[in-house]
Scaffold this motif. Structure first.
Motif, PDB file in Angstrom:
ATOM      1  N   ASP A  99     -32.527  31.072  13.918  1.00 24.07           N
ATOM      2  CA  ASP A  99     -33.959  31.077  14.251  1.00 24.07           C
ATOM      3  C   ASP A  99     -34.449  29.695  14.710  1.00 24.07           C
ATOM      4  O   ASP A  99     -35.658  29.447  14.763  1.00 24.07           O
ATOM      5  N   PHE A 100     -33.570  28.798  15.042  1.00 22.38           N
ATOM      6  CA  PHE A 100     -33.902  27.474  15.596  1.00 22.38           C
ATOM      7  C   PHE A 100     -34.687  26.595  14.626  1.00 22.38           C
ATOM      8  O   PHE A 100     -35.414  25.699  15.035  1.00 22.38           O
ATOM      9  N   THR A 101     -34.548  26.821  13.327  1.00 22.89           N
ATOM     10  CA  THR A 101     -35.211  25.944  12.346  1.00 22.89           C
ATOM     11  C   THR A 101     -34.262  24.894  11.801  1.00 22.89           C
ATOM     12  O   THR A 101     -34.700  24.005  11.061  1.00 22.89           O
ATOM     13  N   GLN A 102     -32.988  24.986  12.136  1.00 23.59           N
ATOM     14  CA  GLN A 102     -32.020  23.997  11.668  1.00 23.59           C
ATOM     15  C   GLN A 102     -31.014  23.719  12.785  1.00 23.59           C
ATOM     16  O   GLN A 102     -30.502  24.649  13.419  1.00 23.59           O
ATOM     17  N   LEU A 141     -42.098  13.909  18.815  1.00 24.46           N
ATOM     18  CA  LEU A 141     -40.842  14.641  18.980  1.00 24.46           C
ATOM     19  C   LEU A 141     -40.051  14.739  17.679  1.00 24.46           C
ATOM     20  O   LEU A 141     -39.255  15.654  17.508  1.00 24.46           O
ATOM     21  N   VAL A 142     -40.236  13.775  16.791  1.00 26.67           N
ATOM     22  CA  VAL A 142     -39.495  13.810  15.523  1.00 26.67           C
ATOM     23  C   VAL A 142     -40.357  14.334  14.379  1.00 26.67           C
ATOM     24  O   VAL A 142     -39.835  14.614  13.296  1.00 26.67           O
ATOM     25  N   ALA A 143     -41.651  14.480  14.626  1.00 24.15           N
ATOM     26  CA  ALA A 143     -42.550  14.958  13.568  1.00 24.15           C
ATOM     27  C   ALA A 143     -42.139  16.309  12.989  1.00 24.15           C
ATOM     28  O   ALA A 143     -42.321  16.543  11.786  1.00 24.15           O
ATOM     29  N   PRO A 144     -41.574  17.239  13.793  1.00 19.59           N
ATOM     30  CA  PRO A 144     -41.192  18.531  13.214  1.00 19.59           C
ATOM     31  C   PRO A 144     -40.039  18.452  12.213  1.00 19.59           C
ATOM     32  O   PRO A 144     -39.785  19.415  11.500  1.00 19.59           O
ATOM     33  N   ILE A 145     -39.322  17.325  12.154  1.00 25.92           N
ATOM     34  CA  ILE A 145     -38.162  17.224  11.263  1.00 25.92           C
ATOM     35  C   ILE A 145     -38.656  16.986   9.835  1.00 25.92           C
ATOM     36  O   ILE A 145     -39.312  15.988   9.548  1.00 25.92           O
ATOM     37  N   LEU A 160     -36.212  21.725  10.457  1.00 31.80           N
ATOM     38  CA  LEU A 160     -37.503  21.606  11.132  1.00 31.80           C
ATOM     39  C   LEU A 160     -38.586  22.386  10.400  1.00 31.80           C
ATOM     40  O   LEU A 160     -38.303  23.370   9.698  1.00 31.80           O
ATOM     41  N   ALA A 161     -39.810  21.964  10.582  1.00 33.23           N
ATOM     42  CA  ALA A 161     -40.946  22.630   9.935  1.00 33.23           C
ATOM     43  C   ALA A 161     -41.229  23.994  10.543  1.00 33.23           C
ATOM     44  O   ALA A 161     -41.881  24.834   9.924  1.00 33.23           O
ATOM     45  N   PHE A 162     -40.746  24.199  11.758  1.00 36.76           N
ATOM     46  CA  PHE A 162     -40.983  25.464  12.455  1.00 36.76           C
ATOM     47  C   PHE A 162     -39.867  25.655  13.485  1.00 36.76           C
ATOM     48  O   PHE A 162     -39.170  24.690  13.834  1.00 36.76           O
ATOM     49  N   PRO A 163     -39.659  26.852  13.944  1.00 37.70           N
ATOM     50  CA  PRO A 163     -38.623  27.070  14.954  1.00 37.70           C
ATOM     51  C   PRO A 163     -38.921  26.287  16.232  1.00 37.70           C
ATOM     52  O   PRO A 163     -40.061  26.269  16.697  1.00 37.70           O
ATOM     53  N   TRP A 164     -37.903  25.626  16.760  1.00 35.32           N
ATOM     54  CA  TRP A 164     -38.072  24.900  18.023  1.00 35.32           C
ATOM     55  C   TRP A 164     -36.829  25.163  18.866  1.00 35.32           C
ATOM     56  O   TRP A 164     -35.767  24.620  18.614  1.00 35.32           O
ATOM     57  N   ASN A 165     -37.021  25.984  19.872  1.00 39.70           N
ATOM     58  CA  ASN A 165     -35.885  26.396  20.689  1.00 39.70           C
ATOM     59  C   ASN A 165     -35.381  25.290  21.608  1.00 39.70           C
ATOM     60  O   ASN A 165     -34.275  25.375  22.121  1.00 39.70           O
ATOM     61  N   ASN A 166     -36.183  24.265  21.844  1.00 35.21           N
ATOM     62  CA  ASN A 166     -35.801  23.208  22.777  1.00 35.21           C
ATOM     63  C   ASN A 166     -35.640  21.860  22.070  1.00 35.21           C
ATOM     64  O   ASN A 166     -35.873  20.809  22.672  1.00 35.21           O
ATOM     65  N   PHE A 167     -35.193  21.872  20.824  1.00 33.96           N
ATOM     66  CA  PHE A 167     -35.030  20.623  20.063  1.00 33.96           C
ATOM     67  C   PHE A 167     -34.113  19.604  20.748  1.00 33.96           C
ATOM     68  O   PHE A 167     -34.338  18.392  20.627  1.00 33.96           O
ATOM     69  N   PRO A 168     -33.065  20.015  21.475  1.00 38.69           N
ATOM     70  CA  PRO A 168     -32.219  19.013  22.157  1.00 38.69           C
ATOM     71  C   PRO A 168     -33.007  18.075  23.070  1.00 38.69           C
ATOM     72  O   PRO A 168     -32.572  16.952  23.340  1.00 38.69           O
ATOM     73  N   PHE A 169     -34.187  18.543  23.540  1.00 29.97           N
ATOM     74  CA  PHE A 169     -35.024  17.678  24.382  1.00 29.97           C
ATOM     75  C   PHE A 169     -35.343  16.369  23.658  1.00 29.97           C
ATOM     76  O   PHE A 169     -35.346  15.292  24.262  1.00 29.97           O
ATOM     77  N   ALA A 170     -35.607  16.449  22.352  1.00 31.21           N
ATOM     78  CA  ALA A 170     -35.963  15.246  21.594  1.00 31.21           C
ATOM     79  C   ALA A 170     -34.825  14.234  21.597  1.00 31.21           C
ATOM     80  O   ALA A 170     -35.053  13.020  21.725  1.00 31.21           O
ATOM     81  N   LEU A 171     -33.591  14.711  21.468  1.00 31.26           N
ATOM     82  CA  LEU A 171     -32.456  13.795  21.381  1.00 31.26           C
ATOM     83  C   LEU A 171     -31.957  13.370  22.759  1.00 31.26           C
ATOM     84  O   LEU A 171     -31.086  12.508  22.867  1.00 31.26           O
ATOM     85  N   ALA A 172     -32.497  13.973  23.819  1.00 34.43           N
ATOM     86  CA  ALA A 172     -32.218  13.495  25.173  1.00 34.43           C
ATOM     87  C   ALA A 172     -33.249  12.446  25.586  1.00 34.43           C
ATOM     88  O   ALA A 172     -33.035  11.710  26.551  1.00 34.43           O
ATOM     89  N   GLY A 484     -45.839  28.673  21.067  1.00 34.77           N
ATOM     90  CA  GLY A 484     -44.992  28.410  22.221  1.00 34.77           C
ATOM     91  C   GLY A 484     -43.667  27.771  21.850  1.00 34.77           C
ATOM     92  O   GLY A 484     -42.625  28.097  22.427  1.00 34.77           O
ATOM     93  N   ARG A 485     -43.689  26.878  20.870  1.00 35.65           N
ATOM     94  CA  ARG A 485     -42.449  26.190  20.483  1.00 35.65           C
ATOM     95  C   ARG A 485     -41.507  27.120  19.713  1.00 35.65           C
ATOM     96  O   ARG A 485     -40.308  26.878  19.642  1.00 35.65           O
ATOM     97  N   ALA A 486     -42.073  28.156  19.123  1.00 42.15           N
ATOM     98  CA  ALA A 486     -41.239  29.108  18.375  1.00 42.15           C
ATOM     99  C   ALA A 486     -40.913  30.351  19.190  1.00 42.15           C
ATOM    100  O   ALA A 486     -40.219  31.241  18.700  1.00 42.15           O
ATOM    101  N   ALA A 487     -41.388  30.407  20.416  1.00 42.76           N
ATOM    102  CA  ALA A 487     -41.257  31.630  21.209  1.00 42.76           C
ATOM    103  C   ALA A 487     -39.803  32.008  21.440  1.00 42.76           C
ATOM    104  O   ALA A 487     -38.944  31.150  21.626  1.00 42.76           O
ATOM    105  N   GLY A 488     -39.577  33.301  21.455  1.00 45.25           N
ATOM    106  CA  GLY A 488     -38.235  33.798  21.689  1.00 45.25           C
ATOM    107  C   GLY A 488     -38.051  34.386  23.064  1.00 45.25           C
ATOM    108  O   GLY A 488     -36.968  34.872  23.387  1.00 45.25           O
TER     109      GLY A 488
END
Length: 545
Positions: A99-102, A141-145, A160-172, A484-488
């Protein structure tokens, strides 16, 4: 990948799979010509002068120190605009749960910083926590962690505090530019100007002159193998036309452009480069009532004699929505196009432009001078004296005076602070929060629209810092950002963005002016420049023929 020696203007969109979600990007495609040249140096003209080399002190986007930081520190992930995917860089892998929370990050083995210290999981965690503690521009970008686990030296598990399907964006992006914690401890406050031993990137520091130039030399121990170039140099050549002239004259090999006129000239001349399209690129940001926090007597005169940390209520007239709406109605995009962008600007007041794949027909505020005058008179009847401060910079030299004329035509009395360095104008907004109306930018990308939308509108940052530089608060928008950040699905993403766009059009927290691209010109002698998020160029594989 865009690794060839030749680059073409490209406005095509590509639909690609990212962490199970269909996303889109607009990016340059290049030939895949192989090169074998080694040696030589290249010079890149940046859009703004770099004041610091510490990722927690600069934005780290392509127009604000991003290429410089990536050359020194590298990035954990990299966005490939051609494939539309996030690829491991110093990472070996980055994997989500269902579910993109971890997300579980595994670093490549054997990477060290240039002083020999290990580039490990502890360093990654320390860096991301620095962004939170410093309330950096990337802290959103790191606040959701909510939790970091480091089961071994190469592994970090992010919760993460909530599902984030595009988390790799933060580490790029900027948080993925990892600095050596030991070098930070040794250098202290001087790290930003003297990051010796601080990076694991393809280049190491030779000389840095803040606001002038940065010279880097090849890192002989780079984890990615031999670096082709002997070195790179970054300079700030001036405004857009000056930067393009430097490129045309051969004084620089790469040139970062945001100026519509300069970009149009480059296209007409057949110059080659990488073009990245954005929504709400240039904006007029409005102070929605941000409280002022005094620090060392600044901003003066209101903080004169006030202890550090004293909070003062905003006196910005733009805290009144009617004033913001009046500003939005008073600014004529066509006049700006002619006076500021030399007739070449791509004007749009919509939050999401028609060129974006996320556009859903929601238009921005319309030019209506009669409505602007009516609103101004309404607020004056309630006690406003009509005075409004406007802050602008040298990036677009006629921007400030053009806006001044239109606001005065609507009945406002403008106090214009103009021709500042871009960094000074940015500081007035982000650091001092001492502004009513300022020339600014948002740059909402198709690759990850919620990076900018969350940064610009999430009401949490009004109290915590790290974003929402206008001080805008709207619970409906907060809910849409989370959705939007949790959207599937793509439809859910578009629905959330549409909700935000409608609120923007009504509340006018800022006014979008352009859907202007950012362009990096690349000379024929230079090849293998890679593009990542936020128009950041990666030069570790670049060659000079």
């Amino acid at each position: 990948m865009a690794t060839g020696r030749k680059y073409k203007w490209n406005g095509a969109s590509a639909r690609v799979a990212v962490a199970g979600l269909l996303l889109a990007t607009v990016a340059a495609c290049g030939d895949d010509g192989e090169t074998s040249e080694t040696g030589g140096t290249i010079t890149m003209a940046t859009w703004s002068a770099t004041q610091s080399l510490d990722p927690v002190q600069v934005a780290g986007t392509g127009n604000s120190g991003g290429a410089e930081l990536a050359a020194l520190y590298d990035t954990i992930m990299r966005y490939d605009p051609d494939g539309g995917t996030f690829e491991p860089n110093t990472a070996e892998s980055l994997t989500p749960n269902d579910d993109f929370t971890q997300w579980t990050l595994t670093l490549r083995s054997g990477i060290t910083f240039s002083d020999g210290a290990p580039y490990d999981s502890a360093a990654v965690v320390a860096n991301l926590q620095r962004h939170t503690e410093a309330r950096s521009n990337a802290s959103s970008l790191v606040a959701p962690i909510t939790d970091y686990a480091t089961p071994d030296d190469r592994t970090v598990v992010f919760t993460l505090a909530f599902p984030w399907n595009n988390f790799p964006f933060a580490l790029a992006g900027t948080p993925g530019m990892v600095v050596n914690p030991a070098a930070v401890a040794e250098q202290g406050d001087a790290f930003g100007t003297n990051p010796v031993g601080g990076g694991a990137g393809p280049f190491i520091l030779d000389e840095f002159r803040a606001d002038e130039s940065l010279t880097l030399t090849r890192n002989p121990d780079y984890w990615g193998g031999e670096v082709p170039l002997d070195g790179v140099r970054f300079i700030h050549a001036g405004d857009g036309p000056q930067t393009y002239e430097a490129f045309r004259a051969g004084s620089v090999d790469l040139a970062f452009l945001r100026d519509a006129g300069a970009i149009a000239d480059a296209e007409a001349d057949g110059a080659a480069g990488i073009r990245v399209q954005y929504s709400a690129n240039d904006t007029m940001i409005m102070n929605n009532g941000f409280p002022i926090t005094c620090q060392e007597g600044e901003p003066a005169p209101r903080c004169d004699g006030q202890p550090d940390g004293t909070q003062l209520e905003s006196t910005a007239p733009t805290a009144d929505k009617r004033v913001r709406q009046a500003v939005a109605a008073a600014i004529d995009p066509e006049t700006l196009k002619q006076r500021v962008y030399g007739g070449a600007g791509s004007m749009s007041s919509a939050l999401i432009s028609e060129e974006s794949r996320w556009y859903d027909g929601v238009e921005g505020p319309a030019y209506d001078i009669d409505r602007a005058r009516e609103l101004v008179e309404q607020v004056k009847a309630d006690g406003w004296d009509g005075r409004i401060r406007v802050s602008c910079h040298t990036g677009l030299p006629t921007w400030g005076t053009a806006v001044q004329g239109m606001l005065e035509a609507a009945g406002m009395q403008v106090e214009l602070t103009d021709q500042q360095e871009i960094a000074a104008n940015t500081s007035a907004v982000i650091v001092r929060k001492d502004f009513d109306l300022a020339c600014f930018g948002s740059s909402i990308s198709d690759a990850e629209p919620f990076f900018a939308l969350n940064r610009d509108f999430n009401s949490t940052y009004v109290t915590t810092g790290g974003g929402n530089f206008s001080g805008y608060v709207n619970p409906t928008v907060d809910e849409a950002i989370a959705a939007g950040r949790a959207a599937g699905s793509e439809a859910e993403v578009k629905a959330a963005i549409t909700t935000i766009a409608r609120a923007y059009a009504e509340d006018a927290p800022f006014l979008a002016l352009t859907a202007q691209p950012e362009v990096v010109l690349i000379s024929e002698e230079v090849g293998d420049v890679l593009q990542s998020v936020n128009t950041v160029m990666l030069l570790g594989k670049a060659t000079r023929g």
